[in-house]
Motif scaffolding. Structure first.
Motif, PDB file in Angstrom:
ATOM      1  N   ILE A   1      38.618 -15.748  10.252  1.00 20.28           N
ATOM      2  CA  ILE A   1      39.797 -16.618  10.259  1.00 20.28           C
ATOM      3  C   ILE A   1      40.298 -16.791  11.693  1.00 20.28           C
ATOM      4  N   PHE A   2      40.522 -15.676  12.390  1.00 16.49           N
ATOM      5  CA  PHE A   2      40.956 -15.703  13.787  1.00 16.49           C
ATOM      6  C   PHE A   2      40.016 -14.814  14.598  1.00 16.49           C
ATOM      7  N   ASP A   3      39.481 -15.356  15.692  1.00 21.93           N
ATOM      8  CA  ASP A   3      38.473 -14.676  16.511  1.00 21.93           C
ATOM      9  C   ASP A   3      38.979 -14.556  17.938  1.00 21.93           C
ATOM     10  N   HIS A   4      39.114 -13.336  18.462  1.00 19.36           N
ATOM     11  CA  HIS A   4      39.637 -13.132  19.818  1.00 19.36           C
ATOM     12  C   HIS A   4      38.700 -13.672  20.888  1.00 19.36           C
ATOM     13  N   ARG A   5      37.440 -13.910  20.550  1.00 16.71           N
ATOM     14  CA  ARG A   5      36.470 -14.382  21.547  1.00 16.71           C
ATOM     15  C   ARG A   5      36.571 -15.877  21.821  1.00 16.71           C
ATOM     16  N   ILE A   6      37.245 -16.606  20.936  1.00 12.43           N
ATOM     17  CA  ILE A   6      37.350 -18.053  21.096  1.00 12.43           C
ATOM     18  C   ILE A   6      38.631 -18.385  21.851  1.00 12.43           C
ATOM     19  N   PRO A   7      38.545 -19.041  23.010  1.00  5.20           N
ATOM     20  CA  PRO A   7      39.755 -19.348  23.780  1.00  5.20           C
ATOM     21  C   PRO A   7      40.619 -20.401  23.109  1.00  5.20           C
ATOM     22  N   ASN A   8      41.910 -20.320  23.387  1.00  3.62           N
ATOM     23  CA  ASN A   8      42.871 -21.343  22.951  1.00  3.62           C
ATOM     24  C   ASN A   8      43.399 -21.977  24.236  1.00  3.62           C
ATOM     25  N   GLY A   9      42.793 -23.084  24.639  1.00  4.65           N
ATOM     26  CA  GLY A   9      43.110 -23.667  25.938  1.00  4.65           C
ATOM     27  C   GLY A   9      42.638 -22.731  27.040  1.00  4.65           C
TER      28      GLY A   9
END
Length: 329
Positions: A98-106
């Protein structure tokens, strides 16, 4: 009367307190009848534990359990995943992110925790609300609310940015409660903050957020404590009361300041205007709490359920039941 909690019971109550990977049921006397493992950490995993599960019912036998995977070197920070059961909890599928710390948000990266699942009445959307904090933080005490939704029962998730009229940090724990009054339907979410951990000028507050859309959230009100008897109330669970417009909250408690004794019991408060204002939270001697998460809610029979750890070591889970107008047993 005190009973031990089983996974079977937790599923039936949609409680957020499954103990993942427990020992065989035969080792635990009492109400335990069966233990079902949802997930386990693999050898060499970057995660150090599985924690903070939450269960939602999509259809009769289709259940979704979300939970956190805590990163090594962090406290209450990691990824949020879910597992699906299509047979009423007898078996569970592999984790879905659901939420992955490896994927950047901006330009930023976040770590996540403390998921809360919610399906609005008469809607075919399942929401997952959680917390996110920049990955360089050492813990999640100063996190913000985040959300994703699924239209296929948890098989896939789409993240959305929330419109937050409450601008401060928060910590989630309990579920969302819809309430309806003369103005329409609002959704209430109990949260707290602990800015005192990293800021000597900070505070510790239990409060309620509200939304009419699940996309825009604002502060509904604080749950106060008696001024001359301070306590750290947090991780409150809210449930409808017996009278129209009444809402109850049961909170975890801790020492108001480091070094002071812990209360050892949960605190409770009541709102009689659909969560807008609250009575002072006071200790309830019938509800043990040793500064650990608890679950409070109502089941399909209208009974109140309280799930708790019986010792500071958190070695087991227990539950109490209260019929409307009755005593806890």
């Amino acid at each position: 009367m005190k009973f031990t909690l089983t996974k079977k019971l937790a599923l039936g109550l949609l409680a957020a307190f499954m103990a993942l990977g427990q020992a065989p049921a035969a080792e635990h006397p009492g109400a335990v009848t069966k233990v079902v493992e949802i997930d386990s950490l693999k050898l060499g995993s970057p995660y150090k534990r599985i924690w903070q599960p939450f269960i939602a019912k999509w259809t009769k036998n289709h259940l979704v359990a979300s939970y956190g995977l805590e990163l090594r070197g962090k406290t209450d920070m990691g990824d949020v995943v879910c597992s699906i059961s299509r047979n009423g909890g007898k078996s569970w599928g592999p984790p879905i992110t659901i939420f992955d710390h490896r994927i950047p948000n901006g330009t930023m990266r976040f770590a996540y925790n403390n998921s809360v699942l919610f399906q609005p009445p008469r809607q075919d959307i399942l929401w997952c609300f959680a917390m996110r904090a920049p990955t360089h933080f050492r813990d999640s005490e100063d996190a913000k609310l985040c959300a994703a939704y699924s239209g296929d029962g948890g098989l896939s998730w789409t993240q959305v940015e929330l419109a937050m009229d409450y601008h401060g940090p928060l910590i989630t724990c309990g579920g969302i409660l819809p309430v309806t009054d003369e103005t329409g339907t609002r959704y209430l979410l109990g949260v707290h903050r602990n800015t005192l951990r990293h800021d000597s000028g900070g505070d510790r507050q239990q409060f309620i957020l509200e939304s009419r859309s699940l996309l825009r959230w604002k502060l509904a009100g604080y749950v106060p404590v008696v001024p001359d008897k301070p306590a750290w109330i947090h991780e409150g669970n809210i449930a409808p009361g017996d009278a129209p417009g009444e809402i109850r909250i049961v909170t975890r408690t801790g020492a108001h300041k480091d070094g002071l004794p812990r209360p050892g019991v949960a605190y409770t408060a009541v709102s009689r205007d659909f969560g807008k204002t609250w009575s002072h939270a006071t200790p309830d001697s019938t509800l043990p709490n040793f500064q650990s998460k608890g679950f409070y809610g109502r089941d399909s029979l209208g009974r109140y359920i309280y799930v708790y750890s019986d010792t500071p070591e958190r070695e087991g889970l227990y539950f109490k039941v209260q019929k409307p107008g009755g005593d806890w047993s």
